[in-house]
Write an enzyme that holds these catalytic residues in place. Structure first.
Site, PDB file in Angstrom:
ATOM      1  N   ASN A   7       0.861  -1.192   0.000  1.00 51.19           N
ATOM      2  CA  ASN A   7       0.000   0.000   0.000  1.00 51.19           C
ATOM      3  C   ASN A   7       0.903   1.249   0.000  1.00 51.19           C
ATOM      4  OD1 ASN A   7      -1.369   2.298   1.114  1.00 51.19           O
ATOM      5  ND2 ASN A   7      -3.032   0.962   1.745  1.00 51.19           N
ATOM      6  N   ASP A   9      -0.131   4.489  -0.062  1.00 51.37           N
ATOM      7  CA  ASP A   9      -0.837   5.720   0.346  1.00 51.37           C
ATOM      8  C   ASP A   9       0.088   6.741   1.010  1.00 51.37           C
ATOM      9  OD1 ASP A   9      -3.176   4.506  -0.434  1.00 51.37           O
ATOM     10  OD2 ASP A   9      -3.972   4.233   1.584  1.00 51.37           O
ATOM     11  N   HIS A  10       0.981   6.229   1.883  1.00 49.63           N
ATOM     12  CA  HIS A  10       1.738   7.189   2.695  1.00 49.63           C
ATOM     13  C   HIS A  10       2.851   7.903   1.942  1.00 49.63           C
ATOM     14  CE1 HIS A  10      -0.877   6.647   5.856  1.00 49.63           C
ATOM     15  NE2 HIS A  10      -0.478   5.464   6.249  1.00 49.63           N
ATOM     16  N   ARG A  18       3.271  18.789   1.497  1.00 50.28           N
ATOM     17  CA  ARG A  18       3.896  19.930   0.841  1.00 50.28           C
ATOM     18  C   ARG A  18       3.030  20.528  -0.264  1.00 50.28           C
ATOM     19  NH1 ARG A  18       9.032  22.426   0.803  1.00 50.28           N
ATOM     20  NH2 ARG A  18       9.155  22.754   3.016  1.00 50.28           N
ATOM     21  N   HIS A  43      -5.733   3.591  -1.402  1.00 48.04           N
ATOM     22  CA  HIS A  43      -7.059   3.928  -0.879  1.00 48.04           C
ATOM     23  C   HIS A  43      -7.384   5.334  -1.359  1.00 48.04           C
ATOM     24  CE1 HIS A  43      -9.753   4.262   3.007  1.00 48.04           C
ATOM     25  NE2 HIS A  43     -10.401   4.573   1.900  1.00 48.04           N
ATOM     26  N   ARG A  45      -9.524   8.059  -0.808  1.00 52.47           N
ATOM     27  CA  ARG A  45     -10.494   8.464   0.223  1.00 52.47           C
ATOM     28  C   ARG A  45     -11.390   9.562  -0.326  1.00 52.47           C
ATOM     29  NH1 ARG A  45      -8.602   6.573   5.609  1.00 52.47           N
ATOM     30  NH2 ARG A  45     -10.371   7.736   6.394  1.00 52.47           N
ATOM     31  N   ARG A  49      -7.275  12.855   0.952  1.00 50.68           N
ATOM     32  CA  ARG A  49      -6.193  13.364   1.807  1.00 50.68           C
ATOM     33  C   ARG A  49      -4.813  12.850   1.390  1.00 50.68           C
ATOM     34  NH1 ARG A  49      -7.090  10.097   7.419  1.00 50.68           N
ATOM     35  NH2 ARG A  49      -9.126  11.043   7.267  1.00 50.68           N
ATOM     36  N   HIS A  50      -4.744  11.737   0.704  1.00 48.94           N
ATOM     37  CA  HIS A  50      -3.421  11.299   0.207  1.00 48.94           C
ATOM     38  C   HIS A  50      -3.486  10.943  -1.285  1.00 48.94           C
ATOM     39  CE1 HIS A  50      -5.156   7.514   1.579  1.00 48.94           C
ATOM     40  NE2 HIS A  50      -4.766   7.647   2.838  1.00 48.94           N
ATOM     41  N   GLU A  70      -8.718   0.293  -2.513  1.00 47.51           N
ATOM     42  CA  GLU A  70      -9.523   0.368  -1.283  1.00 47.51           C
ATOM     43  C   GLU A  70     -10.464   1.543  -1.429  1.00 47.51           C
ATOM     44  OE1 GLU A  70      -7.443   0.768   2.391  1.00 47.51           O
ATOM     45  OE2 GLU A  70      -6.124  -0.882   1.908  1.00 47.51           O
ATOM     46  N   THR A 100      -6.439   6.430  10.194  1.00 51.54           N
ATOM     47  CA  THR A 100      -6.383   5.335   9.218  1.00 51.54           C
ATOM     48  C   THR A 100      -7.674   4.544   9.404  1.00 51.54           C
ATOM     49  OG1 THR A 100      -5.147   3.370   8.510  1.00 51.54           O
ATOM     50  CG2 THR A 100      -5.069   3.887  10.858  1.00 51.54           C
ATOM     51  N   THR A 101      -7.922   3.557   8.533  1.00 50.87           N
ATOM     52  CA  THR A 101      -9.152   2.768   8.656  1.00 50.87           C
ATOM     53  C   THR A 101      -9.186   2.132  10.047  1.00 50.87           C
ATOM     54  OG1 THR A 101      -8.783   2.243   6.342  1.00 50.87           O
ATOM     55  CG2 THR A 101     -10.557   1.069   7.447  1.00 50.87           C
ATOM     56  N   GLU A 152     -11.023  -9.409   3.433  1.00 50.53           N
ATOM     57  CA  GLU A 152      -9.710  -9.089   4.001  1.00 50.53           C
ATOM     58  C   GLU A 152      -9.902  -9.036   5.504  1.00 50.53           C
ATOM     59  OE1 GLU A 152      -7.504  -5.650   2.529  1.00 50.53           O
ATOM     60  OE2 GLU A 152      -6.478  -5.520   4.475  1.00 50.53           O
ATOM     61  N   HIS A 192      -3.535  -4.774   8.006  1.00 51.45           N
ATOM     62  CA  HIS A 192      -3.632  -3.632   8.911  1.00 51.45           C
ATOM     63  C   HIS A 192      -2.707  -3.803  10.114  1.00 51.45           C
ATOM     64  CE1 HIS A 192      -5.093   0.004  10.743  1.00 51.45           C
ATOM     65  NE2 HIS A 192      -5.686   0.261   9.592  1.00 51.45           N
ATOM     66  N   GLY A 193      -1.765  -2.878  10.209  1.00 46.79           N
ATOM     67  CA  GLY A 193      -0.859  -2.876  11.355  1.00 46.79           C
ATOM     68  C   GLY A 193       0.223  -3.942  11.289  1.00 46.79           C
ATOM     69  N   GLY A 214       1.160  -1.446   4.412  1.00 46.25           N
ATOM     70  CA  GLY A 214       1.489  -0.095   3.990  1.00 46.25           C
ATOM     71  C   GLY A 214       2.482   0.591   4.907  1.00 46.25           C
ATOM     72  N   HIS A 215       1.992   1.017   6.071  1.00 48.52           N
ATOM     73  CA  HIS A 215       2.769   1.927   6.919  1.00 48.52           C
ATOM     74  C   HIS A 215       4.185   1.427   7.218  1.00 48.52           C
ATOM     75  CE1 HIS A 215       3.104   5.241   9.781  1.00 48.52           C
ATOM     76  NE2 HIS A 215       3.873   4.396  10.444  1.00 48.52           N
TER      77      HIS A 215
HETATM   78  N1  PXP Z   1      -5.868  -3.059   4.699  1.00 47.43           N
HETATM   79  C1  PXP Z   1      -6.783  -2.053   4.737  1.00 47.43           C
HETATM   80  C2  PXP Z   1      -8.202  -2.364   4.372  1.00 47.43           C
HETATM   81  C3  PXP Z   1      -6.406  -0.738   5.092  1.00 47.43           C
HETATM   82  O1  PXP Z   1      -7.336   0.244   5.118  1.00 47.43           O
HETATM   83  C4  PXP Z   1      -5.057  -0.475   5.378  1.00 47.43           C
HETATM   84  C5  PXP Z   1      -4.630   0.919   5.703  1.00 47.43           C
HETATM   85  O2  PXP Z   1      -4.754   1.717   4.574  1.00 47.43           O
HETATM   86  C6  PXP Z   1      -4.138  -1.545   5.312  1.00 47.43           C
HETATM   87  C7  PXP Z   1      -4.577  -2.827   5.000  1.00 47.43           C
HETATM   88  C8  PXP Z   1      -2.689  -1.349   5.561  1.00 47.43           C
HETATM   89  O3  PXP Z   1      -2.479  -1.036   6.886  1.00 47.43           O
HETATM   90  P1  PXP Z   1      -1.068  -0.543   7.384  1.00 47.43           P
HETATM   91  O4  PXP Z   1      -0.792   0.773   6.729  1.00 47.43           O
HETATM   92  O5  PXP Z   1      -1.209  -0.478   8.856  1.00 47.43           O
HETATM   93  O6  PXP Z   1      -0.074  -1.605   6.923  1.00 47.43           O
END
Ligand code: PXP
Length: 239
Positions: A7, A9-10, A18, A43, A45, A49-50, A70, A100-101, A152, A192-193, A214-215
């Site tokens: 992912n 997004d970040h 910026r 994602h 949104r 925002r990103h 997403e 975040t979600t 998921e 997630h996480g 992602g993160h």
């Molecule tokens: N899965 C979903 C559905 C999410 O919304 C996110 C965050 O955008 C992730 C996975 C990835 O999560 P993380 O950024 O914590 O890895």
């Protein structure tokens, strides 16, 4: 062996801080693919925002693996997805105030509107996944009430566990959720996480097709570069 969906997004979060053109999530996605990941996730949104519409359009043209979008289950996003045609759309709950979600979709409470989105996406040839908590009733509803192709499983409660006991309980819940989903005919992803440490505990759950991360990858990429960050995660997942 599970796949790794990255992912990006970040990367866009940094760009939007910026308000200029870099860093570009499209370039980050290409580097992640060159490093061997199995697909790219963004994602879009509602508040943009990103990730921006332009990113999604370019990613559709440039991603050579798989593109997973997403999105919230709302008409605006369904229209965009039908135009872009990602390989998979993952429906997520979306609140404007959240960082975040936060939780999984409540597919029981929102069955009617979620089903409408799922059917419209499937009709356009898009495989649809629902982001849900590891809760048997939600998983059954995803199949029976909604007719989703995939779920998921939300791994956030596992990632945030305070101690080893809670962590073990959460892993068990995820395993049972994955088994149930597979048994009733759903494909299963998880995310997630997840990071370079906690991912090890989920690798034994063989029915998970793809991890969505992602993160932690983007955070490491800031230090060691995108290719290295993706390769390190791939080495953990694929051994
Ligand atoms: N899965 C979903 C559905 C999410 O919304 C996110 C965050 O955008 C992730 C996975 C990835 O999560 P993380 O950024 O914590 O890895």
């Amino acid at each position: 062996m599970a796949g790794l969906m990255v992912n990006v997004d970040h990367v866009a979060t940094v760009r939007e801080a910026r308000g200029i053109a870099e860093p570009d999530p499209v370039l980050a996605a290409a580097l992640a693919e060159l490093a061997g990941c199995d697909g790219i996730i963004v994602h879009l949104r509602e508040d943009r925002r990103h990730i921006q519409d332009r990113d999604l359009e370019l990613l559709r043209k440039t991603v050579k693996t798989k593109l997973n979008l997403e999105m919230a289950s709302v008409p605006e996003m369904v229209t965009i997805a039908k135009k872009i045609k990602p390989d998979m759309a993952t429906l997520v709950p979306e609140k404007r105030q959240e960082l975040t979600t936060e939780g999984g979709l409540d597919v029981i409470a929102q069955a009617k509107s979620v089903k409408q989105s799922v059917q419209a996406l499937q009709k356009a040839g898009i495989t649809v996944s629902l982001f849900i908590d590891p809760n048997p009733k939600q998983i059954e509803a995803a199949k029976d009430k909604i007719g989703a192709d995939y779920v998921e499983i939300h791994t956030g409660a596992f990632a945030e566990a305070r101690d080893r006991d809670q962590e073990k309980r959460e892993v068990r819940k995820i395993r049972e959720a994955v088994d149930l989903a597979f048994r009733i005919g759903l494909g299963v992803n998880a995310g997630h996480g997840l990071d370079y440490h906690n991912i090890r505990q989920l690798l034994a759950i063989e029915l998970i097709e793809e991890f969505s991360i992602g993160h932690s990858i983007i955070a490491r990429a800031l230090m060691v570069g995108m290719a290295q960050a993706v390769k390190e995660m791939l080495a953990l997942i694929k051994g």
